[in-house]
Design an enzyme around this catalytic site. Sequence first.
Site, PDB file in Angstrom:
ATOM      1  CG  ASN A  23      -2.042  -1.056   1.048  1.00  0.00           C
ATOM      2  OD1 ASN A  23      -2.340  -1.497  -0.059  1.00  0.00           O
ATOM      3  ND2 ASN A  23      -2.627  -1.483   2.156  1.00  0.00           N
ATOM      4  NE  ARG A  97     -10.222   1.483  -4.727  1.00  0.00           N
ATOM      5  CZ  ARG A  97     -11.290   2.104  -5.190  1.00  0.00           C
ATOM      6  NH1 ARG A  97     -11.820   1.698  -6.326  1.00  0.00           N
ATOM      7  NH2 ARG A  97     -11.828   3.117  -4.559  1.00  0.00           N
ATOM      8  CG  ASP A 121      -8.959  -6.986  -3.503  1.00  0.00           C
ATOM      9  OD1 ASP A 121      -8.610  -7.815  -4.358  1.00  0.00           O
ATOM     10  OD2 ASP A 121      -8.272  -6.665  -2.530  1.00  0.00           O
TER      11      ASP A 121
END
Length: 436
Positions: A23, A97, A121
Site C-alpha cells: 500500500n 485500482r 478487489d
Amino acid sequence: MASFKINGGFKLSGEIVPQGAKNEALQILCAVLLTEEPITIHKVPDIRDVNKLIELLASIGVNVQKVGAESYRFEASQVDLSYLETEEFKKKASSLRGSVMILGPLLARFGSAKMPKPGGDKIGRRRLDTHFIGFQKLGAKFNFDNESHFYEVDATDLKGTYMLLDEASVTGTANIILAAVLAKGITTIYNAACEPYIQQLCKMLNRMGANISGIGSNLLTIEGVESLGGTTHTLLPDMIEVGSFIGLAAMTKSNLRIKDARVDQLGIIPDTFRRLGIQLEIEGDDIVVPEQESYRIEKFFDGSILTIADAIWPGFTPDLLSIVLVTATQAKGTVLIHQKMFESRLFFVDKLIDMGAQIILCDPHRATVIGLDRQTPLRGIKMSSPDIRAGVALLIAALSAEGTSVISNVEQIDRGYQYIDKRLNALGAQIERIED
C-alpha cells in the site's frame, strides 16, 4: 489462471522477512511523476499490483531502470500525456485500482489528467468521492463521461485551501497531498489519514523539497512549492504480511521469526493478536512467535465476548480482519469480527465453514467465530480466492487443515504477496503451484 495445491497439517519453522509494503508502494511510485529528476526506491515488492503500476508508469513515458533485486530508478522527464487518450491506457489503468493515484501528481505538474474507473478487489463499494472533492477544493474541475467511462480532470490553476475530508481515506489523503505540494499557497487537510504509509509519503516529499507539516497527525499543512527534486526512498515492511505470518504461526503450531518487522510502525497489530491468546516476543526489530499447542481468546473486563473491529489509524487495519478471523477458528473462546468498512469482505467465511469452522455470519459486516480449540481440525477442500486478504486467510486455513486443499484464482494472492508459495515452502510448507 493458477491454483495452489496444499498438503496441510505440517508445522513450519525458521525465519521470514516481510516484503516491502504494497500500500505504501502504490503511493510512492506515483510520486515519481512530480519531478523530472531521478528517484530511487528500495524494497519494492515483486507483486502483480506493483508490477502493473510500474508498467503503467513506463507506458506514460517514465524511464524505469531496475538497479537491484528490490530497487528501481525512475525518471519522469519525458511524460507523454497523449498516452492517456489511448485504449491501451484505458485497459491497463482500469485493471488496477492503484492507478487512481497518478491523478494527483499529474494534476499538480501538468494541470490535467484522465482516468478510467479503476479496478481492484471486489470487496464492496470503494468510492472515489474523497479524491475528487479534494481536487475540486484545490480548484480542479472534473467530468465523468458515461460513454467512455473516463474521469476527465482540469487543474490548470490549483490553489491551496482548507478542507475537512468527509472520510479519512488513505488513498484519498495521499492523492490530495500529491496534488497540493505544487499548488499555489497553503493547503490545510483536516481529518487526514495518518497511517505510517502516509507519513512515509510526506517525509519523502519533504526530502524532494516539499513543505509539509503535521506529519503523523490528522491535520496536515502543505505550503506549495514551485518544483520538486529527486530523492532515495526505502519502503517499510508490509504490516499486512507481518500480521499474516503471526496468524499463520499460531494456526500451524509453528515457531517463526519475522525478521526486520519495524515493530515501531505496527501500531496495535501485535496487541490485537495477543488478545487472541497468541504469544509474541519482540527481540530487537524481530517478532518471534513460539510454538503453541493452544491459545485462548480474551474476554472484555465485564466478561462479555471480545469484539475486534477495523478502524482508521491508529485503529486496527481492515486488511488484517480476514487473518484474525481465520486465526480465531482454532482458538479457545469466541470473538465477534466487525468489518465496518467493506460490506463484501466477510463473504469468504462460507469456505471456512465448509472446512469445519464454527462461524455465524450475522450480516455482511459481522461474523461470530466460535473457536474449535484444536479439538476438531479443519479439513481440506477445493475453493477459490475472492480477494487478496481472503485468499491468504484461506491459504492459512489450508496449511493448518488435515488433508489436501486446492485454492484456485491465486492471481488474487499474487497481487499482494510475493512468491508466497516459495517463501512458505522454504519454512516447511507443502504448496504446489499448478498452472491451468
